[in-house]
Design an enzyme around this catalytic site. Sequence first.
Site: not given
Length: 110
Positions: A71-73, A99
């Site tokens: 995952y990332c932002r 996230i």
Amino acid sequence: ACQSQTNIQSIDGDTVHQMLQNKEDFVLVDVREEDEYEEGHIPDSLLIPLGTIEEDFTSKVPSKEKKIVIYCRSGRRSKEAYEKIVSLGYHDVYDLGGILDWKYDVEEGK
């Protein structure tokens, strides 16, 4: 828009949260930068920033058989990371997205 060849397998937050609760054997990878990670990340996630995946991923996740969730932002970098990780020879890879969509606890610090 240029379509990439990789068919990305997605996974949702509820499933990942359940996997964490059940202590399932998988690696949760945060591909953001270190300062973003310290501001808040999903507990038990491993930080491997997008730019360092080619150099660091195989040493941090030696088994190509491991289930990997990234995952990332917002979900953009995790798609890029997905392609890089698959190109390194990992095949059980899932994209959680950003996230920003995670509705469970996050923790701060390293």
